[in-house]
Design a protein around this motif. Sequence first.
Motif, PDB file in Angstrom:
ATOM      1  N   ASP A   1     108.220 -89.636  -7.193  1.00 19.29           N
ATOM      2  CA  ASP A   1     109.505 -89.626  -7.875  1.00 19.29           C
ATOM      3  C   ASP A   1     110.166 -88.285  -7.574  1.00 19.29           C
ATOM      4  N   ASP A   2     111.165 -87.919  -8.354  1.00 20.45           N
ATOM      5  CA  ASP A   2     111.889 -86.677  -8.083  1.00 20.45           C
ATOM      6  C   ASP A   2     110.968 -85.464  -8.028  1.00 20.45           C
ATOM      7  N   TYR A   3     109.998 -85.407  -8.955  1.00 18.33           N
ATOM      8  CA  TYR A   3     109.197 -84.203  -9.146  1.00 18.33           C
ATOM      9  C   TYR A   3     107.777 -84.295  -8.592  1.00 18.33           C
ATOM     10  N   HIS A   4     107.298 -85.509  -8.339  1.00 11.98           N
ATOM     11  CA  HIS A   4     105.895 -85.711  -8.002  1.00 11.98           C
ATOM     12  C   HIS A   4     105.731 -86.522  -6.718  1.00 11.98           C
ATOM     13  N   CYS A   5     104.644 -86.234  -6.006  1.00 12.58           N
ATOM     14  CA  CYS A   5     104.187 -87.107  -4.924  1.00 12.58           C
ATOM     15  C   CYS A   5     102.670 -86.958  -4.877  1.00 12.58           C
ATOM     16  N   MET A   6     101.955 -88.027  -5.171  1.00 10.63           N
ATOM     17  CA  MET A   6     100.512 -87.930  -5.314  1.00 10.63           C
ATOM     18  C   MET A   6      99.846 -89.275  -5.071  1.00 10.63           C
ATOM     19  N   SER A   7      98.540 -89.227  -4.876  1.00  7.49           N
ATOM     20  CA  SER A   7      97.792 -90.469  -4.671  1.00  7.49           C
ATOM     21  C   SER A   7      96.360 -90.284  -5.136  1.00  7.49           C
ATOM     22  N   VAL A   8      95.700 -91.403  -5.397  1.00 11.69           N
ATOM     23  CA  VAL A   8      94.267 -91.431  -5.702  1.00 11.69           C
ATOM     24  C   VAL A   8      93.646 -92.554  -4.884  1.00 11.69           C
ATOM     25  N   THR A   9      92.580 -92.233  -4.173  1.00 15.13           N
ATOM     26  CA  THR A   9      91.853 -93.217  -3.364  1.00 15.13           C
ATOM     27  C   THR A   9      90.418 -93.312  -3.879  1.00 15.13           C
ATOM     28  N   LEU A  10      89.944 -94.534  -4.064  1.00 16.78           N
ATOM     29  CA  LEU A  10      88.573 -94.764  -4.511  1.00 16.78           C
ATOM     30  C   LEU A  10      87.768 -95.418  -3.398  1.00 16.78           C
ATOM     31  N   VAL A  11      86.534 -94.961  -3.222  1.00 14.19           N
ATOM     32  CA  VAL A  11      85.558 -95.641  -2.369  1.00 14.19           C
ATOM     33  C   VAL A  11      84.444 -96.107  -3.291  1.00 14.19           C
ATOM     34  N   HIS A  12      84.171 -97.411  -3.294  1.00 16.99           N
ATOM     35  CA  HIS A  12      83.220 -97.958  -4.270  1.00 16.99           C
ATOM     36  C   HIS A  12      82.262 -98.937  -3.613  1.00 16.99           C
ATOM     37  N   ASP A  13      81.225 -99.273  -4.335  1.00 13.81           N
ATOM     38  CA  ASP A  13      80.204-100.206  -3.854  1.00 13.81           C
ATOM     39  C   ASP A  13      80.258-101.525  -4.625  1.00 13.81           C
ATOM     40  N   ASN A  14      81.444-101.866  -5.103  1.00 11.75           N
ATOM     41  CA  ASN A  14      81.697-103.052  -5.924  1.00 11.75           C
ATOM     42  C   ASN A  14      81.299-102.867  -7.384  1.00 11.75           C
ATOM     43  N   VAL A  15      80.711-101.720  -7.694  1.00 11.98           N
ATOM     44  CA  VAL A  15      80.337-101.434  -9.078  1.00 11.98           C
ATOM     45  C   VAL A  15      80.836-100.059  -9.503  1.00 11.98           C
ATOM     46  N   THR A  16      80.545 -99.057  -8.685  1.00 11.93           N
ATOM     47  CA  THR A  16      80.775 -97.658  -9.052  1.00 11.93           C
ATOM     48  C   THR A  16      81.694 -96.976  -8.049  1.00 11.93           C
ATOM     49  N   ALA A  17      82.517 -96.059  -8.541  1.00  9.44           N
ATOM     50  CA  ALA A  17      83.351 -95.229  -7.656  1.00  9.44           C
ATOM     51  C   ALA A  17      82.488 -94.100  -7.122  1.00  9.44           C
ATOM     52  N   ASN A  18      82.039 -94.235  -5.897  1.00  8.91           N
ATOM     53  CA  ASN A  18      81.154 -93.236  -5.312  1.00  8.91           C
ATOM     54  C   ASN A  18      81.914 -92.026  -4.778  1.00  8.91           C
ATOM     55  N   VAL A  19      83.146 -92.258  -4.353  1.00 12.77           N
ATOM     56  CA  VAL A  19      83.995 -91.172  -3.856  1.00 12.77           C
ATOM     57  C   VAL A  19      85.374 -91.350  -4.471  1.00 12.77           C
ATOM     58  N   VAL A  20      85.911 -90.275  -5.008  1.00 16.53           N
ATOM     59  CA  VAL A  20      87.278 -90.264  -5.544  1.00 16.53           C
ATOM     60  C   VAL A  20      88.035 -89.153  -4.844  1.00 16.53           C
ATOM     61  N   LYS A  21      89.140 -89.512  -4.204  1.00 12.07           N
ATOM     62  CA  LYS A  21      89.945 -88.540  -3.479  1.00 12.07           C
ATOM     63  C   LYS A  21      91.332 -88.495  -4.099  1.00 12.07           C
ATOM     64  N   ALA A  22      91.653 -87.389  -4.738  1.00 11.03           N
ATOM     65  CA  ALA A  22      92.985 -87.183  -5.316  1.00 11.03           C
ATOM     66  C   ALA A  22      93.786 -86.266  -4.401  1.00 11.03           C
ATOM     67  N   ASP A  23      95.075 -86.521  -4.326  1.00 12.97           N
ATOM     68  CA  ASP A  23      95.943 -85.720  -3.462  1.00 12.97           C
ATOM     69  C   ASP A  23      97.238 -85.428  -4.205  1.00 12.97           C
ATOM     70  N   LEU A  24      97.624 -84.153  -4.225  1.00 13.42           N
ATOM     71  CA  LEU A  24      98.893 -83.730  -4.814  1.00 13.42           C
ATOM     72  C   LEU A  24      99.743 -83.128  -3.711  1.00 13.42           C
TER      73      LEU A  24
END
Length: 220
Positions: A3-26
């Motif tokens: 939006d005007d003030y923000h640009c960000m994302s979150v990516t999850l890598v999972h094994d169908n049960v648990t989020a093994n890797v979480v990648k946040a980007d600002l």
Amino acid sequence: MEDDYHCMSVTLVHDNVTANVVKADLERAPWTTCPGAVEKCEATFTGVALDAFAELKSKSTNCTHLFDLALLAAAHAFDDTPLVYDVYVSDPVEDVRHAIIYRNGESVLGWSDAKYRIIEPAELAGTKLNDMRSWMDTLDPAQQEAARILRWVSMIAHGRTIPMDKQSDASRMPPSCFTFQPERAAEAQRIGKILDFSHGTVQPLDHYIERNHCDAAESA
């Protein structure tokens, strides 16, 4: 999310049960302290079961936007097609703003508000934007999600109309997010590039889409 003030994302890598890797980007954020929320988000959700994301009670100590994106990612971790929400909130005209949300190009919900109170549709007239939970609880899950996002964006959009000198002292803010926690609020300084998408020449997330296309072409 952009939006005007923000640009960000979150990516999850999972094994169908648990989020093994979480990648946040600002990529864009409004405060000098916001980048620290990346590590906080990744630590909050890494190793957590996907169906337990919504049970976590640490939103106010995270970047609330990264937190909500992580919840959305977990909720749609098993989708087999892309999902895109576009939300439009007008600037106020005689205090009235109009908001509408699209899911994959289809309008699914809209309202008008004046000074944080809904005036249309009639069934919501008089309801405050921050007091909609009881109504949301009556909706099916897909509409609940759309309503949460539309309320979220409606609240954020008010920032466009607040003079910058009125929104640049984090120590005056309630402790509702990572930056506004007491240990950081006193040192937080307002920064960040502000983009105005009103003229329609550039759309939010255009560069993300272009980058993904390039990445896909390189890997083909």
